[in-house]
Design a protein around this motif. Sequence first.
Motif, mmCIF file in Angstrom:
data_model
loop_
_atom_site.group_PDB
_atom_site.id
_atom_site.type_symbol
_atom_site.label_atom_id
_atom_site.label_comp_id
_atom_site.label_asym_id
_atom_site.label_seq_id
_atom_site.Cartn_x
_atom_site.Cartn_y
_atom_site.Cartn_z
ATOM 1 N N GLU A 125 -22.737 -7.168 9.598
ATOM 2 C CA GLU A 125 -22.275 -5.876 9.081
ATOM 3 C C GLU A 125 -21.754 -6.027 7.649
ATOM 4 N N LEU A 126 -21.027 -7.105 7.391
ATOM 5 C CA LEU A 126 -20.520 -7.374 6.046
ATOM 6 C C LEU A 126 -21.682 -7.573 5.073
ATOM 7 N N ILE A 127 -22.647 -8.379 5.458
ATOM 8 C CA ILE A 127 -23.809 -8.627 4.601
ATOM 9 C C ILE A 127 -24.522 -7.310 4.287
ATOM 10 N N ASN A 128 -24.716 -6.494 5.317
ATOM 11 C CA ASN A 128 -25.393 -5.201 5.117
ATOM 12 C C ASN A 128 -24.621 -4.311 4.144
ATOM 13 N N GLU A 129 -23.291 -4.275 4.287
ATOM 14 C CA GLU A 129 -22.466 -3.456 3.387
ATOM 15 C C GLU A 129 -22.536 -3.956 1.951
ATOM 16 N N VAL A 130 -22.442 -5.269 1.780
ATOM 17 C CA VAL A 130 -22.480 -5.852 0.437
ATOM 18 C C VAL A 130 -23.844 -5.624 -0.205
ATOM 19 N N GLU A 131 -24.906 -5.803 0.557
ATOM 20 C CA GLU A 131 -26.247 -5.554 0.018
ATOM 21 C C GLU A 131 -26.407 -4.090 -0.391
ATOM 22 N N ALA A 132 -25.943 -3.173 0.445
ATOM 23 C CA ALA A 132 -26.069 -1.745 0.137
ATOM 24 C C ALA A 132 -25.283 -1.381 -1.123
ATOM 25 N N THR A 133 -24.075 -1.907 -1.251
ATOM 26 C CA THR A 133 -23.269 -1.628 -2.442
ATOM 27 C C THR A 133 -23.931 -2.207 -3.680
ATOM 28 N N GLY A 134 -24.444 -3.423 -3.580
ATOM 29 C CA GLY A 134 -25.119 -4.044 -4.713
ATOM 30 C C GLY A 134 -26.342 -3.257 -5.151
ATOM 31 N N ASN A 135 -27.121 -2.800 -4.186
ATOM 32 C CA ASN A 135 -28.299 -1.989 -4.519
ATOM 33 C C ASN A 135 -27.899 -0.686 -5.201
ATOM 34 N N GLU A 136 -26.857 -0.042 -4.679
ATOM 35 C CA GLU A 136 -26.399 1.214 -5.278
ATOM 36 C C GLU A 136 -25.850 0.985 -6.684
ATOM 37 N N LEU A 137 -25.142 -0.110 -6.868
ATOM 38 C CA LEU A 137 -24.619 -0.442 -8.197
ATOM 39 C C LEU A 137 -25.758 -0.613 -9.195
ATOM 40 N N LEU A 138 -26.749 -1.406 -8.826
ATOM 41 C CA LEU A 138 -27.869 -1.656 -9.735
ATOM 42 C C LEU A 138 -28.657 -0.378 -10.017
ATOM 43 N N GLU A 139 -28.872 0.438 -9.000
ATOM 44 C CA GLU A 139 -29.562 1.715 -9.197
ATOM 45 C C GLU A 139 -28.769 2.629 -10.117
ATOM 46 N N THR A 140 -27.464 2.652 -9.938
ATOM 47 C CA THR A 140 -26.626 3.540 -10.741
ATOM 48 C C THR A 140 -26.603 3.097 -12.200
ATOM 49 N N VAL A 141 -26.411 1.804 -12.436
ATOM 50 C CA VAL A 141 -26.421 1.304 -13.815
ATOM 51 C C VAL A 141 -27.809 1.519 -14.428
ATOM 52 N N SER A 142 -28.866 1.311 -13.635
ATOM 53 C CA SER A 142 -30.235 1.514 -14.129
ATOM 54 C C SER A 142 -30.501 2.958 -14.537
ATOM 55 N N SER A 143 -29.753 3.892 -13.948
ATOM 56 C CA SER A 143 -29.997 5.309 -14.230
ATOM 57 C C SER A 143 -29.577 5.722 -15.639
ATOM 58 N N PHE A 144 -28.794 4.898 -16.308
ATOM 59 C CA PHE A 144 -28.385 5.197 -17.676
ATOM 60 C C PHE A 144 -29.465 4.726 -18.640
ATOM 61 N N SER A 145 -29.691 5.504 -19.673
ATOM 62 C CA SER A 145 -30.611 5.055 -20.718
ATOM 63 C C SER A 145 -29.896 3.997 -21.557
ATOM 64 N N GLU A 146 -30.681 3.264 -22.323
ATOM 65 C CA GLU A 146 -30.097 2.252 -23.215
ATOM 66 C C GLU A 146 -29.091 2.907 -24.159
ATOM 67 N N ALA A 147 -29.406 4.104 -24.629
ATOM 68 C CA ALA A 147 -28.512 4.819 -25.548
ATOM 69 C C ALA A 147 -27.211 5.232 -24.865
ATOM 70 N N GLN A 148 -27.258 5.551 -23.586
ATOM 71 C CA GLN A 148 -26.062 6.012 -22.865
ATOM 72 C C GLN A 148 -25.111 4.882 -22.482
ATOM 73 N N ILE A 149 -25.591 3.666 -22.404
ATOM 74 C CA ILE A 149 -24.782 2.540 -21.917
ATOM 75 C C ILE A 149 -23.491 2.371 -22.711
ATOM 76 N N ASN A 150 -23.514 2.682 -23.986
ATOM 77 C CA ASN A 150 -22.344 2.473 -24.846
ATOM 78 C C ASN A 150 -21.697 3.772 -25.307
ATOM 79 N N VAL A 151 -21.913 4.856 -24.552
ATOM 80 C CA VAL A 151 -21.346 6.148 -24.914
ATOM 81 C C VAL A 151 -20.215 6.492 -23.948
ATOM 82 N N SER A 152 -19.069 6.816 -24.519
ATOM 83 C CA SER A 152 -17.940 7.268 -23.711
ATOM 84 C C SER A 152 -18.086 8.773 -23.464
#
Length: 164
Positions: free
Chosen positions: A4-31
Amino acid sequence: MRQELINEVEATGNELLETVSSFSEAQINVSPFEGSWTPGQVAEHVYKAADCGIVYGNTAPSDRQPDEQLQAIRDLFLNFNAKYPSPEMILPTQESHEKAALLQDLRERWDNLINAAQTVQLEDTCLDFVVYGFGPFTRYEWIQFINTHTQRHIHQLKNIKAKL
């Protein structure tokens, strides 16, 4: 418990990577607004905070349930109305961030966390660092602490995305 822990950590990691990926290169450094971190700074903070080295440090057998403090951890980090100052050691820099480098770093860090969840004795208590207000965490609780902290910042990243 382990799977269950492994599944939770994998799911969070996937969501993190998807979320960061959703930003354009230009948006990464915009507040998105005054006083806010940029998406790159949030990702850097998560990277720094997700170092699971503590679970490989000094430990002792535990005399309690390995997940005893899990609900308190979740109550702390998943209360999105509360704001907390970051410890200085995991504050992001003011430097510009490259999206690809952030994603690679996060992917490597998350692979290490999944490996820890798969291999360490989860019941042992970590002795090298104590989070103020909690007392010593088990290895299971440390991994969940990192995972839940990251969930908090995924929420923050999604809010930033909506403002950009």
